[in-house]
Scaffold this motif. Sequence first.
Motif, PDB file in Angstrom:
ATOM      1  N   LEU A  97       0.773  -1.163  -0.072  1.00 57.75           N
ATOM      2  CA  LEU A  97      -0.104  -0.006   0.063  1.00 57.75           C
ATOM      3  C   LEU A  97       0.793   1.120  -0.130  1.00 57.75           C
ATOM      4  O   LEU A  97       1.791   1.382   0.868  1.00 57.75           O
ATOM      5  CB  LEU A  97      -0.998   0.000   1.232  1.00 57.75           C
ATOM      6  CG  LEU A  97      -1.737   1.137   1.344  1.00 57.75           C
ATOM      7  CD1 LEU A  97      -2.842   1.299   0.220  1.00 57.75           C
ATOM      8  CD2 LEU A  97      -2.581   1.138   2.761  1.00 57.75           C
ATOM      9  N   THR A  98       0.559   1.980  -0.864  1.00 60.93           N
ATOM     10  CA  THR A  98       1.396   3.336  -1.046  1.00 60.93           C
ATOM     11  C   THR A  98       0.511   4.538  -0.813  1.00 60.93           C
ATOM     12  O   THR A  98      -0.575   4.742  -1.469  1.00 60.93           O
ATOM     13  CB  THR A  98       2.249   3.310  -2.254  1.00 60.93           C
ATOM     14  OG1 THR A  98       3.005   2.566  -2.488  1.00 60.93           O
ATOM     15  CG2 THR A  98       2.853   4.846  -2.471  1.00 60.93           C
ATOM     16  N   GLU A  99       0.719   5.427  -0.242  1.00 58.41           N
ATOM     17  CA  GLU A  99       0.145   6.732   0.112  1.00 58.41           C
ATOM     18  C   GLU A  99       0.462   7.894  -0.597  1.00 58.41           C
ATOM     19  O   GLU A  99       1.665   8.091  -0.906  1.00 58.41           O
ATOM     20  CB  GLU A  99      -0.196   7.071   1.606  1.00 58.41           C
ATOM     21  CG  GLU A  99      -0.773   6.341   2.572  1.00 58.41           C
ATOM     22  CD  GLU A  99      -1.045   6.877   3.857  1.00 58.41           C
ATOM     23  OE1 GLU A  99      -1.711   7.888   3.972  1.00 58.41           O
ATOM     24  OE2 GLU A  99      -0.539   6.306   4.925  1.00 58.41           O
ATOM     25  N   ILE A 100      -0.411   8.605  -1.325  1.00 57.12           N
ATOM     26  CA  ILE A 100      -0.066   9.981  -2.076  1.00 57.12           C
ATOM     27  C   ILE A 100      -1.096  10.806  -1.716  1.00 57.12           C
ATOM     28  O   ILE A 100      -2.370  10.601  -1.770  1.00 57.12           O
ATOM     29  CB  ILE A 100      -0.201   9.648  -3.585  1.00 57.12           C
ATOM     30  CG1 ILE A 100       0.866   8.434  -3.994  1.00 57.12           C
ATOM     31  CG2 ILE A 100       0.153  10.820  -4.366  1.00 57.12           C
ATOM     32  CD1 ILE A 100       0.961   8.133  -5.473  1.00 57.12           C
ATOM     33  N   HIS A 101      -0.704  11.982  -0.955  1.00 50.59           N
ATOM     34  CA  HIS A 101      -1.257  12.999  -0.355  1.00 50.59           C
ATOM     35  C   HIS A 101      -1.420  14.196  -1.300  1.00 50.59           C
ATOM     36  O   HIS A 101      -0.183  14.560  -1.829  1.00 50.59           O
ATOM     37  CB  HIS A 101      -0.758  13.408   0.961  1.00 50.59           C
ATOM     38  CG  HIS A 101      -1.237  12.286   2.032  1.00 50.59           C
ATOM     39  ND1 HIS A 101      -1.795  12.619   3.289  1.00 50.59           N
ATOM     40  CD2 HIS A 101      -1.409  10.961   2.208  1.00 50.59           C
ATOM     41  CE1 HIS A 101      -2.022  11.593   4.142  1.00 50.59           C
ATOM     42  NE2 HIS A 101      -1.868  10.590   3.387  1.00 50.59           N
ATOM     43  N   GLY A 102      -2.537  14.832  -1.310  1.00 49.11           N
ATOM     44  CA  GLY A 102      -2.680  16.114  -1.894  1.00 49.11           C
ATOM     45  C   GLY A 102      -2.903  17.217  -0.851  1.00 49.11           C
ATOM     46  O   GLY A 102      -3.645  16.931   0.046  1.00 49.11           O
ATOM     47  N   THR A 103      -2.185  18.232  -1.021  1.00 47.85           N
ATOM     48  CA  THR A 103      -2.140  19.167  -0.048  1.00 47.85           C
ATOM     49  C   THR A 103      -3.443  19.996   0.058  1.00 47.85           C
ATOM     50  O   THR A 103      -4.000  20.014   1.371  1.00 47.85           O
ATOM     51  CB  THR A 103      -1.084  20.340  -0.235  1.00 47.85           C
ATOM     52  OG1 THR A 103      -1.353  20.792  -1.535  1.00 47.85           O
ATOM     53  CG2 THR A 103       0.320  19.747  -0.289  1.00 47.85           C
ATOM     54  N   GLU A 104      -4.240  20.046  -0.886  1.00 53.13           N
ATOM     55  CA  GLU A 104      -5.822  20.625  -0.902  1.00 53.13           C
ATOM     56  C   GLU A 104      -6.399  19.990  -2.148  1.00 53.13           C
ATOM     57  O   GLU A 104      -6.026  19.370  -3.101  1.00 53.13           O
ATOM     58  CB  GLU A 104      -5.642  22.134  -1.074  1.00 53.13           C
ATOM     59  CG  GLU A 104      -4.754  22.859  -0.213  1.00 53.13           C
ATOM     60  CD  GLU A 104      -4.735  24.324  -0.374  1.00 53.13           C
ATOM     61  OE1 GLU A 104      -5.079  24.615  -1.431  1.00 53.13           O
ATOM     62  OE2 GLU A 104      -4.025  25.056   0.334  1.00 53.13           O
ATOM     63  N   THR A 105      -7.640  20.161  -1.886  1.00 52.46           N
ATOM     64  CA  THR A 105      -8.596  19.733  -2.654  1.00 52.46           C
ATOM     65  C   THR A 105      -8.500  20.031  -4.265  1.00 52.46           C
ATOM     66  O   THR A 105      -8.613  19.521  -5.073  1.00 52.46           O
ATOM     67  CB  THR A 105     -10.140  19.528  -2.157  1.00 52.46           C
ATOM     68  OG1 THR A 105     -10.254  19.079  -1.019  1.00 52.46           O
ATOM     69  CG2 THR A 105     -11.034  19.067  -3.409  1.00 52.46           C
ATOM     70  N   ARG A 106      -8.185  21.438  -4.198  1.00 53.29           N
ATOM     71  CA  ARG A 106      -8.072  21.910  -5.467  1.00 53.29           C
ATOM     72  C   ARG A 106      -6.826  21.586  -6.028  1.00 53.29           C
ATOM     73  O   ARG A 106      -6.586  21.764  -7.286  1.00 53.29           O
ATOM     74  CB  ARG A 106      -7.716  23.518  -5.443  1.00 53.29           C
ATOM     75  CG  ARG A 106      -6.772  24.232  -4.683  1.00 53.29           C
ATOM     76  CD  ARG A 106      -6.898  25.551  -4.576  1.00 53.29           C
ATOM     77  NE  ARG A 106      -5.676  26.018  -3.686  1.00 53.29           N
ATOM     78  CZ  ARG A 106      -5.406  27.381  -3.476  1.00 53.29           C
ATOM     79  NH1 ARG A 106      -6.449  28.435  -4.038  1.00 53.29           N
ATOM     80  NH2 ARG A 106      -4.403  27.733  -2.598  1.00 53.29           N
TER      81      ARG A 106
ATOM     82  N   ASP B 161      -0.473 -10.019  -0.479  1.00 51.92           N
ATOM     83  CA  ASP B 161      -1.034 -11.351  -1.019  1.00 51.92           C
ATOM     84  C   ASP B 161      -1.099 -11.302  -2.320  1.00 51.92           C
ATOM     85  O   ASP B 161      -0.738 -12.424  -3.099  1.00 51.92           O
ATOM     86  CB  ASP B 161      -2.060 -11.878  -0.276  1.00 51.92           C
ATOM     87  CG  ASP B 161      -1.981 -11.882   1.350  1.00 51.92           C
ATOM     88  OD1 ASP B 161      -0.545 -12.120   2.052  1.00 51.92           O
ATOM     89  OD2 ASP B 161      -2.864 -11.725   2.067  1.00 51.92           O
ATOM     90  N   ALA B 162      -1.472 -10.342  -2.788  1.00 54.15           N
ATOM     91  CA  ALA B 162      -1.858 -10.480  -4.348  1.00 54.15           C
ATOM     92  C   ALA B 162      -0.715 -10.242  -5.359  1.00 54.15           C
ATOM     93  O   ALA B 162      -0.712 -10.280  -6.410  1.00 54.15           O
ATOM     94  CB  ALA B 162      -3.056  -9.499  -4.633  1.00 54.15           C
ATOM     95  N   GLY B 163       0.016  -9.515  -4.358  1.00 51.98           N
ATOM     96  CA  GLY B 163       1.558  -9.071  -5.271  1.00 51.98           C
ATOM     97  C   GLY B 163       1.138  -8.123  -6.224  1.00 51.98           C
ATOM     98  O   GLY B 163       2.048  -7.771  -7.496  1.00 51.98           O
ATOM     99  N   ARG B 164       0.374  -7.226  -6.154  1.00 57.83           N
ATOM    100  CA  ARG B 164       0.136  -5.839  -6.844  1.00 57.83           C
ATOM    101  C   ARG B 164       0.015  -4.580  -6.016  1.00 57.83           C
ATOM    102  O   ARG B 164      -0.438  -4.773  -4.798  1.00 57.83           O
ATOM    103  CB  ARG B 164      -0.866  -5.867  -7.844  1.00 57.83           C
ATOM    104  CG  ARG B 164      -2.398  -6.182  -6.999  1.00 57.83           C
ATOM    105  CD  ARG B 164      -3.611  -6.440  -7.872  1.00 57.83           C
ATOM    106  NE  ARG B 164      -3.211  -7.356  -8.971  1.00 57.83           N
ATOM    107  CZ  ARG B 164      -3.716  -8.640  -8.734  1.00 57.83           C
ATOM    108  NH1 ARG B 164      -4.173  -8.973  -7.690  1.00 57.83           N
ATOM    109  NH2 ARG B 164      -3.357  -9.681  -9.644  1.00 57.83           N
ATOM    110  N   PRO B 165       0.229  -3.585  -6.522  1.00 57.47           N
ATOM    111  CA  PRO B 165       0.337  -2.253  -5.702  1.00 57.47           C
ATOM    112  C   PRO B 165      -1.182  -1.537  -5.558  1.00 57.47           C
ATOM    113  O   PRO B 165      -2.089  -1.861  -6.255  1.00 57.47           O
ATOM    114  CB  PRO B 165       1.042  -1.308  -6.507  1.00 57.47           C
ATOM    115  CG  PRO B 165       1.128  -1.778  -7.828  1.00 57.47           C
ATOM    116  CD  PRO B 165       0.737  -3.251  -7.856  1.00 57.47           C
ATOM    117  N   VAL B 166      -1.411  -1.227  -4.307  1.00 63.96           N
ATOM    118  CA  VAL B 166      -2.533  -0.327  -4.087  1.00 63.96           C
ATOM    119  C   VAL B 166      -2.374   0.977  -3.671  1.00 63.96           C
ATOM    120  O   VAL B 166      -1.506   1.054  -2.497  1.00 63.96           O
ATOM    121  CB  VAL B 166      -3.374  -1.158  -2.960  1.00 63.96           C
ATOM    122  CG1 VAL B 166      -4.763  -0.328  -2.687  1.00 63.96           C
ATOM    123  CG2 VAL B 166      -3.910  -2.591  -3.338  1.00 63.96           C
TER     124      VAL B 166
END
Length: 336
Positions: free
Chosen positions: A81-90, A200-205
């Motif tokens: 699992l990899t997180e990508i954060h956006g600072t603001e909704t815009r 378990d699936a061997g793929r990124p989320v």
Amino acid sequence: MATSAVARDVVFALRRKIAKIEGTLAERLAPPSDGQSSAGQPVAGLLVRRNGLASARDFFLPTGVERLDEILGGGLPKAALTEIHGTETRNAGAAAGLTLCLVSHMLRERSRPQDLVLWVGTAEIFREAGFPHAPGLDRLFGLAPGQLLFAEAPKPADALWIAEEAARIDELAAVIVELRGNPRELDLTATRRLHRRAQDAGRPVFLLRHSAVPEPTAAPVRLVAAPAPAVLRRTVLGPLAGSIGPPAFAVEIGKSRTALPGSFILEWNPDARTLEPRRDAVPENRVAVVPPSRGRTHPQAAAGAVLAFRNAAEPAAGDQPPGEQHPAHRRARRAG
């Protein structure tokens, strides 16, 4: 001797379980042997797994930026699992664009580049940020419109459930979950389930979040993305004046396995489908986003003194408190 060997095996098994929960790739730990500590060591720069030896590229996806891959410990984990954060909704376009860059680069490295990608989101985030543009997906990221599937969920809990179940499908190369803010359903337990399904699936989320406060999750990597000003387009004769160059992202490492900070300005190369560090400086004489008004000859005057007005919620001395007020939408309007 037998007791110490059993103790080493027990400690090593516990370390593997902890490493797998934390997403630190327990496969990198070699089994303990006589004369070797229970912590395990990499064998000749290779990673040890059950079916033999494998290189680091089997577990990590290099981004192409040498310094970024070094800080991340080899790149992004392929099955995690990899997180990508956006600072603001815009700024949702920048965070979504960085996610698509990573997915496109990953599909290019796969033996089956025509695999499908599932994008799961709530009705709220799709209403606020919109959907990716189909012609742009093909032109910039090499993704055919039929490769990207969308699933719109009414609530964050439904989106998380869809992502968990979709991670098991072999035809999907990656799963993207897009949410806004810090919903109650997205706790540490939910991220652990997503991380375990990805392993378990061997793929990124990819967990794509907008306007969210960083909180503890099971993701081993968190990237904070924001838009960066584009440079001029490069040509054979030099920079083209008044043009717009490749998409650029301001990327900051918020969390990694190595716990090393880092900030980068990355540009996406749509032809090679790789991220590259910025080489050119941003021109200072950029064109104004909004043209000046035609009917105004002078710029707007500077603001005057700031006055402290009384709070409308606090009645002044001698004023009668207002009576009970009813919102207008609770009763129908009168005719006439």
